[in-house]
Write a protein that holds these residues in place. Structure first.
Motif, PDB file in Angstrom:
ATOM      1  N   LEU A 238     -84.146 -10.111  96.006  1.00 51.60           N
ATOM      2  CA  LEU A 238     -84.676 -10.404  97.341  1.00 51.60           C
ATOM      3  C   LEU A 238     -84.197  -9.452  98.424  1.00 51.60           C
ATOM      4  O   LEU A 238     -83.159  -8.794  98.299  1.00 51.60           O
ATOM      5  CB  LEU A 238     -84.254 -11.815  97.773  1.00 51.60           C
ATOM      6  N   MET A 239     -84.988  -9.437  99.501  1.00 56.79           N
ATOM      7  CA  MET A 239     -84.501  -8.963 100.794  1.00 56.79           C
ATOM      8  C   MET A 239     -84.498 -10.189 101.684  1.00 56.79           C
ATOM      9  O   MET A 239     -85.512 -10.899 101.759  1.00 56.79           O
ATOM     10  CB  MET A 239     -85.450  -7.932 101.399  1.00 56.79           C
ATOM     11  N   VAL A 240     -83.360 -10.452 102.330  1.00 48.91           N
ATOM     12  CA  VAL A 240     -83.276 -11.634 103.197  1.00 48.91           C
ATOM     13  C   VAL A 240     -83.325 -11.188 104.655  1.00 48.91           C
ATOM     14  O   VAL A 240     -82.507 -10.366 105.086  1.00 48.91           O
ATOM     15  CB  VAL A 240     -81.997 -12.430 102.915  1.00 48.91           C
ATOM     16  N   PHE A 241     -84.321 -11.682 105.352  1.00 51.85           N
ATOM     17  CA  PHE A 241     -84.488 -11.358 106.778  1.00 51.85           C
ATOM     18  C   PHE A 241     -83.838 -12.454 107.605  1.00 51.85           C
ATOM     19  O   PHE A 241     -84.071 -13.641 107.362  1.00 51.85           O
ATOM     20  CB  PHE A 241     -85.979 -11.285 107.153  1.00 51.85           C
ATOM     21  N   ILE A 242     -83.014 -12.052 108.579  1.00 51.86           N
ATOM     22  CA  ILE A 242     -82.394 -13.032 109.473  1.00 51.86           C
ATOM     23  C   ILE A 242     -82.680 -12.632 110.907  1.00 51.86           C
ATOM     24  O   ILE A 242     -82.438 -11.488 111.308  1.00 51.86           O
ATOM     25  CB  ILE A 242     -80.868 -13.117 109.235  1.00 51.86           C
ATOM     26  N   LYS A 243     -83.221 -13.571 111.647  1.00 54.94           N
ATOM     27  CA  LYS A 243     -83.575 -13.298 113.050  1.00 54.94           C
ATOM     28  C   LYS A 243     -82.617 -14.064 113.952  1.00 54.94           C
ATOM     29  O   LYS A 243     -82.462 -15.282 113.809  1.00 54.94           O
ATOM     30  CB  LYS A 243     -85.016 -13.739 113.317  1.00 54.94           C
ATOM     31  N   ALA A 244     -81.963 -13.328 114.869  1.00 53.67           N
ATOM     32  CA  ALA A 244     -81.047 -13.959 115.823  1.00 53.67           C
ATOM     33  C   ALA A 244     -81.823 -14.376 117.056  1.00 53.67           C
ATOM     34  O   ALA A 244     -82.875 -13.811 117.347  1.00 53.67           O
ATOM     35  CB  ALA A 244     -79.952 -12.967 116.195  1.00 53.67           C
ATOM     36  N   PRO A 245     -81.323 -15.407 117.762  1.00 50.08           N
ATOM     37  CA  PRO A 245     -82.044 -15.849 118.959  1.00 50.08           C
ATOM     38  C   PRO A 245     -82.093 -14.771 120.036  1.00 50.08           C
ATOM     39  O   PRO A 245     -83.050 -14.709 120.811  1.00 50.08           O
ATOM     40  CB  PRO A 245     -81.287 -17.088 119.430  1.00 50.08           C
TER      41      PRO A 245
ATOM     42  N   LEU B  15     -80.592  -8.417 104.856  1.00 50.38           N
ATOM     43  CA  LEU B  15     -79.580  -8.334 103.810  1.00 50.38           C
ATOM     44  C   LEU B  15     -80.278  -7.846 102.552  1.00 50.38           C
ATOM     45  O   LEU B  15     -81.254  -8.449 102.094  1.00 50.38           O
ATOM     46  CB  LEU B  15     -78.955  -9.715 103.585  1.00 50.38           C
ATOM     47  N   HIS B  16     -79.783  -6.732 101.999  1.00 47.82           N
ATOM     48  CA  HIS B  16     -80.419  -6.152 100.817  1.00 47.82           C
ATOM     49  C   HIS B  16     -79.323  -5.687  99.869  1.00 47.82           C
ATOM     50  O   HIS B  16     -78.143  -5.685 100.211  1.00 47.82           O
ATOM     51  CB  HIS B  16     -81.331  -4.985 101.238  1.00 47.82           C
ATOM     52  N   GLN B  17     -79.730  -5.263  98.680  1.00 45.40           N
ATOM     53  CA  GLN B  17     -78.762  -4.838  97.673  1.00 45.40           C
ATOM     54  C   GLN B  17     -77.945  -3.630  98.126  1.00 45.40           C
ATOM     55  O   GLN B  17     -76.796  -3.469  97.739  1.00 45.40           O
ATOM     56  CB  GLN B  17     -79.516  -4.496  96.379  1.00 45.40           C
ATOM     57  N   PHE B  18     -78.563  -2.776  98.969  1.00 41.17           N
ATOM     58  CA  PHE B  18     -77.850  -1.563  99.408  1.00 41.17           C
ATOM     59  C   PHE B  18     -78.191  -1.278 100.872  1.00 41.17           C
ATOM     60  O   PHE B  18     -79.149  -1.818 101.422  1.00 41.17           O
ATOM     61  CB  PHE B  18     -78.225  -0.362  98.534  1.00 41.17           C
TER      62      PHE B  18
ATOM     63  N   GLY C  68     -75.982  -4.474 101.432  1.00 39.63           N
ATOM     64  CA  GLY C  68     -76.239  -3.744 102.671  1.00 39.63           C
ATOM     65  C   GLY C  68     -76.771  -4.652 103.753  1.00 39.63           C
ATOM     66  O   GLY C  68     -77.619  -5.502 103.481  1.00 39.63           O
ATOM     67  N   ILE C  69     -76.238  -4.496 104.962  1.00 35.07           N
ATOM     68  CA  ILE C  69     -76.814  -5.212 106.101  1.00 35.07           C
ATOM     69  C   ILE C  69     -77.526  -4.174 106.954  1.00 35.07           C
ATOM     70  O   ILE C  69     -76.916  -3.233 107.460  1.00 35.07           O
ATOM     71  CB  ILE C  69     -75.726  -5.960 106.896  1.00 35.07           C
ATOM     72  N   ASN C  70     -78.837  -4.302 107.033  1.00 35.69           N
ATOM     73  CA  ASN C  70     -79.665  -3.263 107.657  1.00 35.69           C
ATOM     74  C   ASN C  70     -80.344  -3.796 108.898  1.00 35.69           C
ATOM     75  O   ASN C  70     -80.958  -4.860 108.874  1.00 35.69           O
ATOM     76  CB  ASN C  70     -80.738  -2.795 106.676  1.00 35.69           C
ATOM     77  N   ALA C  71     -80.232  -2.998 109.979  1.00 33.05           N
ATOM     78  CA  ALA C  71     -80.952  -3.356 111.202  1.00 33.05           C
ATOM     79  C   ALA C  71     -81.799  -2.159 111.602  1.00 33.05           C
ATOM     80  O   ALA C  71     -81.684  -1.086 111.009  1.00 33.05           O
ATOM     81  CB  ALA C  71     -79.964  -3.710 112.298  1.00 33.05           C
ATOM     82  N   SER C  72     -82.654  -2.331 112.583  1.00 34.12           N
ATOM     83  CA  SER C  72     -83.441  -1.204 113.093  1.00 34.12           C
ATOM     84  C   SER C  72     -82.503  -0.061 113.421  1.00 34.12           C
ATOM     85  O   SER C  72     -82.811   1.112 113.201  1.00 34.12           O
ATOM     86  CB  SER C  72     -84.181  -1.629 114.362  1.00 34.12           C
TER      87      SER C  72
ATOM     88  N   MET D 172     -75.034  -9.350 116.464  1.00 31.13           N
ATOM     89  CA  MET D 172     -73.804  -8.813 115.877  1.00 31.13           C
ATOM     90  C   MET D 172     -72.979  -9.915 115.234  1.00 31.13           C
ATOM     91  O   MET D 172     -72.453  -9.770 114.132  1.00 31.13           O
ATOM     92  CB  MET D 172     -72.964  -8.117 116.955  1.00 31.13           C
ATOM     93  N   GLU D 173     -72.881 -11.057 115.941  1.00 34.81           N
ATOM     94  CA  GLU D 173     -72.106 -12.189 115.411  1.00 34.81           C
ATOM     95  C   GLU D 173     -72.695 -12.651 114.083  1.00 34.81           C
ATOM     96  O   GLU D 173     -71.964 -12.888 113.106  1.00 34.81           O
ATOM     97  CB  GLU D 173     -72.126 -13.365 116.397  1.00 34.81           C
ATOM     98  N   LEU D 174     -74.027 -12.730 114.056  1.00 33.35           N
ATOM     99  CA  LEU D 174     -74.688 -13.179 112.831  1.00 33.35           C
ATOM    100  C   LEU D 174     -74.469 -12.196 111.691  1.00 33.35           C
ATOM    101  O   LEU D 174     -74.214 -12.592 110.551  1.00 33.35           O
ATOM    102  CB  LEU D 174     -76.187 -13.370 113.080  1.00 33.35           C
ATOM    103  N   GLU D 175     -74.550 -10.905 112.020  1.00 34.18           N
ATOM    104  CA  GLU D 175     -74.309  -9.886 110.991  1.00 34.18           C
ATOM    105  C   GLU D 175     -72.922 -10.062 110.394  1.00 34.18           C
ATOM    106  O   GLU D 175     -72.741 -10.042 109.171  1.00 34.18           O
ATOM    107  CB  GLU D 175     -74.448  -8.476 111.580  1.00 34.18           C
ATOM    108  N   ASP D 176     -71.934 -10.261 111.308  1.00 31.37           N
ATOM    109  CA  ASP D 176     -70.558 -10.452 110.831  1.00 31.37           C
ATOM    110  C   ASP D 176     -70.442 -11.701 109.978  1.00 31.37           C
ATOM    111  O   ASP D 176     -69.772 -11.709 108.940  1.00 31.37           O
ATOM    112  CB  ASP D 176     -69.601 -10.536 112.026  1.00 31.37           C
ATOM    113  N   GLU D 177     -71.116 -12.740 110.414  1.00 33.40           N
ATOM    114  CA  GLU D 177     -71.055 -14.018 109.702  1.00 33.40           C
ATOM    115  C   GLU D 177     -71.626 -13.865 108.281  1.00 33.40           C
ATOM    116  O   GLU D 177     -71.034 -14.310 107.299  1.00 33.40           O
ATOM    117  CB  GLU D 177     -71.873 -15.052 110.478  1.00 33.40           C
TER     118      GLU D 177
END
Lengths: 245, 432
Positions: free
Chosen positions: B251-258, B88-91, B289-293, B264-269
């Motif tokens: 900040l940049m917030v990194f979120i790791k899904a199991p 999760l980032h500003q853009f 912005g929600i950024n993934a690889s 995808m669910e986490l991104e939506d959440e």
């Protein structure tokens, strides 16, 4: 349906009997040279029977080469009819003419007309390639034909590695390889010295003896004298048709 | 009797059709050797003739090889946030410079409060971490040595799970370091190489931008991307970073899904939570912005598409030019070999036999150009690999050779047709 029967009956009346290999009827050939039209042939009519040995003779410009091109299906007449082997070839399409040249006619040219890059064997194989003979059979037939003209030991030589007489013998082998109804030779000794020319003519004699029909175009008397019949051409017409043997 | 001869003619015609296949094969094989022989006999002429096709094929395959190599490179080195991780980032990243400026103006930065809120409210994540980077990077010094610019990053302890920087020896930054805003740091290999060449860095006092940090750990080598080292970093606890460099953290917030299924669910959440938190009306865009690889890969694929569009244009021009040159040479060849065509026709070659011979000759010639092009491209790819990345795809080789023979076939049609249409007697008269 009725008209079809009628047409075919007309053809029936005109088609020559089995023993006639070549029949021409009022062959005309006109070359359009811009302003002037040149009449190369002016109504030539003759029959050649199976097994005949005929020389077509005449001075240069007489139209004998034009006649030979028509007989050899290399060219088409401006008007008139020509039957070869009971088929009216003066009205055939390009591909059908190619088929006739391949199966019915064996050419021997003054300048040999061999492919310079190809070996003697490959040159002799060419007519077989164009009728789709499988490669093994092709090679057998071609080497057989080369053996017949006594060139069995020169099969893999290129024309440049052969003498003039040998080249002409390769050309004769090529003419024979498809077992044609007609061997058509255009000044076959024109580019050879007298001794070699004699050899070639002896070969033609032998071919005739074994049943081939030969038509020879020449302007030399002693060459023409080898034939059994001489058709003299002058100014696009038959001047004289004489049987000499 | 005429009926008889007609029947004979018909059956012989049927025969000629039945064995046509063998004739085609023999003609093709002959044409094949004639073409190779012609190429061998006229080396310079052949080289010039085939230059267009060679360049076209080489260009195509080199570009394909580099893009192909880059695909792997981008996936592993650039677009690699770690497995099942998004940021999760500003853009939104990789949307172009203008888009980024617009987003920077419009969107509020991600704050510590946002991070804490997500940490509390989000359900089902494996790890969540925050990082913040100081721009531009400060100078780092240790005794006599210094580095002009290092990547200084404040991290939460949880980043140990998510980030690519793993401890080689010593330890990572801990929760306690973070809470106490301890002046400790975790450093990359480049820092060790340049500032601590002869000594064990653990326990030494590293000066970064005027503040000193006690080195507690050294990271394993990460590597480089596009020639830029990714090991020139100093990580410090987020608390210390805020106190010393950036009171108002961005900040940049990194979120790791199991696993990938839950990502995808986490991104939506995260999207729903953040939109609610920012009071975004229903139809407005995300103010973050929600950024993934995948975001980076998509941007790369987008770029690849443009590269290929340009390449196809260039290759098409070269191929057409190459084809026209081949056509020209084939026309010359038909003229040169008119007498030969006459001989072949006198021996019973049909139009299609002559046509086939010249078309195949043209196609073989062009294919040789294609093969040379492929060989050249493989060589170039091999050289490129020495300092960059390239991997020749099999599809490229097949397309290269296939395309050039198709060009040869196409541009051979006109000369071949010209040859096929020659009248036998006129062709025979042409002495050479």
């Amino acid at each position: 349906m009725a008209s079809q029967v009628e047409t075919s009956s007309v053809l029936d009346r005109q088609a020559p009997p089995e023993e006639v290999l070549i029949r021409t009827e009022e062959l005309w050939k006109t070359y359009d040279m811009g302003a002037a039209a040149v009449q190369a042939l002016c109504g030539v009519t003759f029959d050649i029977l199976r097994g005949e040995y005929v020389a077509i003779m005449g001075p240069s410009g007489s139209g004998k080469s034009t006649l030979m091109n028509l007989v050899g299906c290399l060219d088409t007449p401006s008007s008139g009819k020509y039957w070869l082997n009971a088929r009216l070839v003066s009205e055939l399409t390009d591909d059908e003419l190619a088929y006739i040249r391949n199966k019915e006619i064996g050419f021997v040219f003054q300048t040999f007309n061999l492919l310079a890059r190809a070996t003697a064997l490959h040159n002799v194989e060419l007519p077989l390639i164009y009728n789709g003979t499988p490669s093994k059979e092709r090679e057998e037939k071609a080497s057989e034909a080369l053996n017949m003209v006594e060139l069995g030991d020169r099969m893999y030589h290129k024309p440049s590695e052969l003498s003039g007489g040998q080249r002409q013998r390769v050309a004769i082998a090529r003419a024979l390889v498809n077992n044609p109804s007609l061997i058509l030779a255009d000044e076959p000794t024109g580019n050879l010295d007298t001794a070699t020319g004699d050899e070639i003519m002896n070969l033609f004699d032998r071919l005739h003896e074994s049943g081939n029909t030969i038509v020879l175009v020449t302007h030399e008397h002693d060459i023409a004298a080898r034939a059994h019949r001489i058709i003299h051409i002058r100014d696009g017409k038959i001047d004289r048709d004489e049987r000499i043997k | 009797m005429a009926v008889l001869s007609q029947a004979r003619a018909l059956s012989s015609r049927a025969r000629s059709q039945r064995v046509a296949g063998a004739g085609v094969w023999a003609t093709s094989r002959e044409a094949f050797w004639i073409a190779l022989e012609a190429l061998r006999a006229h080396k310079l002429r052949s080289f010039l003739t085939l230059l267009g096709v060679v360049i076209a094929t080489t260009t195509l395959i080199v570009v394909m090889s580099i893009v192909n190599g880059m695909n792997v490179y981008i996936a592993t080195k650039i677009a690699n946030l770690g497995s099942n991780t998004f940021v999760l980032h500003q853009f939104k990243w990789a949307q172009g410079y203008d888009e980024m400026l617009k987003a920077l103006r419009r969107n509020k930065p991600i704050r510590m409060e946002d991070y804490k809120y997500l940490q509390e409210s989000l359900i089902g994540y494996e790890a969540i971490s925050a990082i913040s980077q100081l721009q531009p990077g400060p100078q780092a010094r240790y005794q006599g040595h210094s580095i002009d610019e290092v990547t200084l990053i404040g991290v939460t302890a949880s980043h140990a799970i998510i980030g690519r920087e793993k401890a080689l020896y010593g330890r990572y930054i801990s929760d306690q370091d973070d809470r106490r805003s301890a002046h400790v740091c975790f450093i990359g290999q480049d820092i060790v190489d340049k500032l601590f060449p002869m000594v064990d860095p653990i326990g030494k006092e590293l000066n970064v931008g005027g503040h000193t940090f006690n080195v507690i750990g050294v990271a394993d080598k990460v590597g480089s991307a596009f020639g830029i080292s990714q090991d020139n970093f100093v990580f410090i606890p987020m608390g210390a970073f805020r106190n010393l460099y950036m009171p108002n953290l961005e900040l940049m917030v990194f979120i790791k899904a199991p696993d990938s299924r839950h990502m995808m669910e986490l991104e939506d959440e995260v999207r729903v939570l953040m939109r609610a938190r920012r009071h975004v009306p229903y139809h407005d865009d995300d103010p973050f912005g929600i950024n993934a690889s995948e975001t980076l890969m998509a941007a790369w694929r987008n770029l690849t598409g443009s590269i290929f569009a340009v390449t196809i244009g260039i290759v098409a021009v070269f191929m057409v030019v190459g084809g026209i040159v081949i056509m020209n040479i084939m026309l010359a060849s038909v003229t040169e070999r008119t007498h030969e065509i006459g001989i072949r026709k006198s021996l019973g070659a049909r139009r299609r036999d002559i046509m086939l011979q010249f078309v195949i000759e043209s196609a073989v010639m062009a294919s040789v150009g294609g093969i040379v092009g492929v060989a050249l491209a493989i060589l170039i790819a091999w050289v490129v690999r020495a300092f960059f990345t390239a991997s020749v795809p099999l599809s490229g080789v097949l397309i290269g050779v296939g395309l050039s023979s198709a060009v040869g076939l196409f541009f051979g049609i006109y000369p071949a047709n010209k040859a096929a249409k020659l009248q036998p007697i006129e062709a025979l008269r042409m002495e050479n």
